[in-house]
Enzyme design. Structure first.
Site, mmCIF file in Angstrom:
data_model
loop_
_atom_site.group_PDB
_atom_site.id
_atom_site.type_symbol
_atom_site.label_atom_id
_atom_site.label_comp_id
_atom_site.label_asym_id
_atom_site.label_seq_id
_atom_site.Cartn_x
_atom_site.Cartn_y
_atom_site.Cartn_z
ATOM 1 N N ILE A 1 0.839 -1.205 0.000
ATOM 2 C CA ILE A 1 0.000 0.000 0.000
ATOM 3 C C ILE A 1 0.875 1.257 0.000
ATOM 4 O O ILE A 1 0.630 2.207 -0.749
ATOM 5 C CB ILE A 1 -0.932 -0.014 1.243
ATOM 6 C CG1 ILE A 1 -1.934 -1.167 1.131
ATOM 7 C CG2 ILE A 1 -1.647 1.322 1.407
ATOM 8 C CD1 ILE A 1 -2.725 -1.450 2.415
ATOM 9 N N ASP B 1 13.665 2.419 11.279
ATOM 10 C CA ASP B 1 12.620 1.607 11.920
ATOM 11 C C ASP B 1 11.734 2.570 12.710
ATOM 12 O O ASP B 1 12.254 3.316 13.562
ATOM 13 C CB ASP B 1 13.304 0.579 12.837
ATOM 14 C CG ASP B 1 12.308 -0.410 13.416
ATOM 15 O OD1 ASP B 1 11.193 0.008 13.802
ATOM 16 O OD2 ASP B 1 12.655 -1.596 13.482
ATOM 17 N N ASN C 1 1.858 4.563 7.514
ATOM 18 C CA ASN C 1 1.352 3.343 6.880
ATOM 19 C C ASN C 1 2.052 2.070 7.363
ATOM 20 O O ASN C 1 1.440 1.008 7.359
ATOM 21 C CB ASN C 1 1.516 3.508 5.353
ATOM 22 C CG ASN C 1 1.441 2.191 4.616
ATOM 23 O OD1 ASN C 1 0.358 1.625 4.445
ATOM 24 N ND2 ASN C 1 2.595 1.669 4.197
ATOM 25 N N ARG D 1 5.457 12.830 15.704
ATOM 26 C CA ARG D 1 6.136 13.762 16.613
ATOM 27 C C ARG D 1 7.328 14.420 15.921
ATOM 28 O O ARG D 1 7.577 15.615 16.090
ATOM 29 C CB ARG D 1 6.596 12.954 17.825
ATOM 30 C CG ARG D 1 7.285 13.716 18.886
ATOM 31 C CD ARG D 1 7.583 12.784 20.065
ATOM 32 N NE ARG D 1 8.423 13.474 21.008
ATOM 33 C CZ ARG D 1 9.748 13.488 20.942
ATOM 34 N NH1 ARG D 1 10.362 12.829 19.979
ATOM 35 N NH2 ARG D 1 10.450 14.160 21.822
ATOM 36 N N TYR E 1 -2.018 -6.231 17.566
ATOM 37 C CA TYR E 1 -2.022 -5.448 16.314
ATOM 38 C C TYR E 1 -3.332 -4.668 16.210
ATOM 39 O O TYR E 1 -3.342 -3.455 15.944
ATOM 40 C CB TYR E 1 -1.863 -6.432 15.155
ATOM 41 C CG TYR E 1 -2.213 -5.941 13.776
ATOM 42 C CD1 TYR E 1 -1.355 -5.101 13.070
ATOM 43 C CD2 TYR E 1 -3.388 -6.357 13.140
ATOM 44 C CE1 TYR E 1 -1.661 -4.689 11.786
ATOM 45 C CE2 TYR E 1 -3.695 -5.948 11.859
ATOM 46 C CZ TYR E 1 -2.840 -5.108 11.187
ATOM 47 O OH TYR E 1 -3.147 -4.690 9.908
ATOM 48 N N LYS F 1 -3.936 -0.673 16.275
ATOM 49 C CA LYS F 1 -4.568 0.020 15.131
ATOM 50 C C LYS F 1 -5.808 0.782 15.581
ATOM 51 O O LYS F 1 -6.090 1.880 15.076
ATOM 52 C CB LYS F 1 -4.938 -0.995 14.051
ATOM 53 C CG LYS F 1 -3.736 -1.617 13.341
ATOM 54 C CD LYS F 1 -3.017 -0.609 12.476
ATOM 55 C CE LYS F 1 -2.140 -1.280 11.435
ATOM 56 N NZ LYS F 1 -1.428 -0.299 10.603
HETATM 57 N N1 LIG Z 1 -2.579 -5.994 3.207
HETATM 58 C C1 LIG Z 1 -3.678 -6.042 3.923
HETATM 59 O O1 LIG Z 1 -4.547 -6.923 3.749
HETATM 60 C C2 LIG Z 1 -3.935 -4.990 4.979
HETATM 61 C C3 LIG Z 1 -5.213 -4.964 5.571
HETATM 62 C C4 LIG Z 1 -5.478 -4.017 6.534
HETATM 63 C C5 LIG Z 1 -4.499 -3.101 6.909
HETATM 64 N N2 LIG Z 1 -3.276 -3.152 6.312
HETATM 65 C C6 LIG Z 1 -2.285 -2.183 6.783
HETATM 66 O O2 LIG Z 1 -1.711 -1.500 5.683
HETATM 67 C C7 LIG Z 1 -0.367 -1.133 5.986
HETATM 68 C C8 LIG Z 1 0.524 -1.530 4.833
HETATM 69 O O3 LIG Z 1 0.426 -2.935 4.676
HETATM 70 P P1 LIG Z 1 0.879 -3.668 3.335
HETATM 71 O O4 LIG Z 1 -0.177 -4.669 3.046
HETATM 72 O O5 LIG Z 1 1.289 -2.708 2.311
HETATM 73 O O6 LIG Z 1 2.132 -4.468 3.931
HETATM 74 P P2 LIG Z 1 3.568 -4.828 3.316
HETATM 75 O O7 LIG Z 1 4.089 -5.885 4.218
HETATM 76 O O8 LIG Z 1 3.472 -5.076 1.854
HETATM 77 O O9 LIG Z 1 4.397 -3.478 3.527
HETATM 78 C C9 LIG Z 1 4.703 -2.997 4.811
HETATM 79 C C10 LIG Z 1 5.971 -2.155 4.710
HETATM 80 O O10 LIG Z 1 6.214 -1.613 6.023
HETATM 81 C C11 LIG Z 1 7.588 -1.764 6.315
HETATM 82 N N3 LIG Z 1 7.761 -1.849 7.763
HETATM 83 C C12 LIG Z 1 7.315 -2.828 8.603
HETATM 84 N N4 LIG Z 1 7.722 -2.586 9.847
HETATM 85 C C13 LIG Z 1 8.419 -1.419 9.806
HETATM 86 C C14 LIG Z 1 9.094 -0.658 10.792
HETATM 87 N N5 LIG Z 1 9.165 -1.059 12.067
HETATM 88 N N6 LIG Z 1 9.698 0.505 10.410
HETATM 89 C C15 LIG Z 1 9.679 0.904 9.120
HETATM 90 N N7 LIG Z 1 9.070 0.199 8.143
HETATM 91 C C16 LIG Z 1 8.453 -0.940 8.489
HETATM 92 C C17 LIG Z 1 7.999 -3.071 5.637
HETATM 93 O O11 LIG Z 1 9.420 -3.152 5.440
HETATM 94 C C18 LIG Z 1 7.212 -2.976 4.331
HETATM 95 O O12 LIG Z 1 7.956 -2.298 3.331
HETATM 96 C C19 LIG Z 1 -0.018 -1.821 7.317
HETATM 97 O O13 LIG Z 1 -0.064 -0.891 8.363
HETATM 98 C C20 LIG Z 1 -1.117 -2.849 7.495
HETATM 99 O O14 LIG Z 1 -1.437 -3.074 8.850
HETATM 100 C C21 LIG Z 1 -2.971 -4.070 5.363
#
Ligand SMILES: NC(=O)c1ccc[n+]([C@@H]2O[C@H](COP(=O)([O-])OP(=O)(O)OC[C@H]3O[C@@H](n4cnc5c(N)ncnc54)[C@H](O)[C@@H]3O)[C@@H](O)[C@H]2O)c1
Length: 276
Positions: free
Chosen positions: A32, A77, A104, A137, A168, A172
């Site tokens: 995303i 991070d 995100n 922040r 989680y 959220k």
């Molecule tokens: N994919 C889904 O079905 C879904 C559903 C609901 C919510 N979300 C939310 O959408 C957001 C994006 O998810 P996605 O599906 O793109 O996931 P993804 O795993 O494809 O991407 C997540 C990205 O966040 C980075 N990341 C993780 N922990 C980190 C940290 N501590 N510091 C910096 N970067 C970090 C990872 O390296 C990765 O590049 C998340 O917050 C997730 O909870 C996703």
């Protein structure tokens, strides 16, 4: 409506909604976040990609630069407040004061309450709630200096109903309140804050599960009134709507982007109707 406001709204309907804007997207190296970065840049913005996977952030940043926009990759991070502060300062030095922040980055560890331990509970809340706090922040002084901006936090439908991954989900759910507080406290600084609530979205998030259960996301389709799970672009469109001037009067609220998953309880309804 005054003339200047109506002229503004007309201008907001043009493409290039983010011309002159500077964005920072956490987790922008994948899924995303990556879709948000690409669309934001396509619509004229310069962008910082903050991701703990520095190589992924750099890949996305290079692709943006090739398309003619400025982009900086920040390997950090979000659970490390000092690292975050350095990364945000670098973004501001290289691109200028921030106008858009997308909180995100996120992930889930413990699957059920009984799987949870003090360690994995803390880690999930640290990443999914406190991480957004650390980044915000660090970023908000620059937005205040710029004279305004927009913050969008990415939550999940797990923030609304119990769907496992309890720490989680609790983290959220905390983001919804976090955004309300920001909206109220920083509204006078012309900063808006909102939350997006996605259902299942086809991203690398699911890669491990799909290796074991290749048809999982297809099987989930039956839960979605629109007949499919989400795509990263569906979320990018909604997130950037809230980040754009088209949403100038929207703050302190949330937008559910879940293809109707949480709109009703079809199995419950079927049971009631069959009992009639
Ligand atoms: N994919 C889904 O079905 C879904 C559903 C609901 C919510 N979300 C939310 O959408 C957001 C994006 O998810 P996605 O599906 O793109 O996931 P993804 O795993 O494809 O991407 C997540 C990205 O966040 C980075 N990341 C993780 N922990 C980190 C940290 N501590 N510091 C910096 N970067 C970090 C990872 O390296 C990765 O590049 C998340 O917050 C997730 O909870 C996703």
């Amino acid at each position: 409506m005054t003339e200047s406001v109506s002229a503004n709204i007309e201008a907001k309907t043009f493409t290039g909604r983010f011309t002159g804007a500077v964005g920072l997207v956490t987790g922008g190296g994948s899924g995303i976040g990556r879709a948000v970065v690409e669309r934001f840049a396509r619509e004229g913005g310069d962008v910082a990609i903050l991701d703990r996977n520095g190589a992924a952030a750099e890949t996305v940043a290079s692709a943006v630069r090739e398309k003619g926009r400025r982009a900086v990759a920040l390997a950090a991070d979000i659970t490390d407040p000092e690292g975050v502060e350095k990364a945000v300062n670098r973004a501001v030095e290289e691109l200028g004061p921030l106008s858009v922040l997308i909180n995100n980055a996120g992930a889930a560890r413990a699957q059920t309450f009984s799987d949870s331990t003090p360690e994995n509970w803390r880690a999930d809340v640290e990443l999914n709630l406190n991480g957004a706090y650390f980044v915000t922040r660090a970023a908000i002084p620059s937005m205040v200096k710029r004279g305004g901006g927009a913050i969008v936090c990415v939550a999940t439908v797990n923030a609304l109903v119990a769907l496992a991954e309890p720490a989680y989900s609790a983290g959220k759910a905390g983001l919804l309140q976090f955004a309300r507080q920001l909206a109220v406290e920083y509204g006078p600084h012309n900063i808006r804050a909102n939350t997006i609530i996605p259902g299942s979205v086809r991203t690398p998030w699911w890669d491990d599960r799909l290796t074991r259960e290749p048809k999982l996301l297809d099987a989930l389709r039956r839960w979605y009134p629109v007949g499919r799970v989400g795509e990263a672009e569906d979320l990018a469109a909604a997130i950037l709507f809230l980040a754009s001037q088209e949403a100038a009067f929207i703050t302190g609220t949330s937008l559910t982007v879940d293809g109707g998953l949480t709109a009703g309880m079809p199995q419950f309804t079927a049971d009631i109707m069959s009992a009639v």
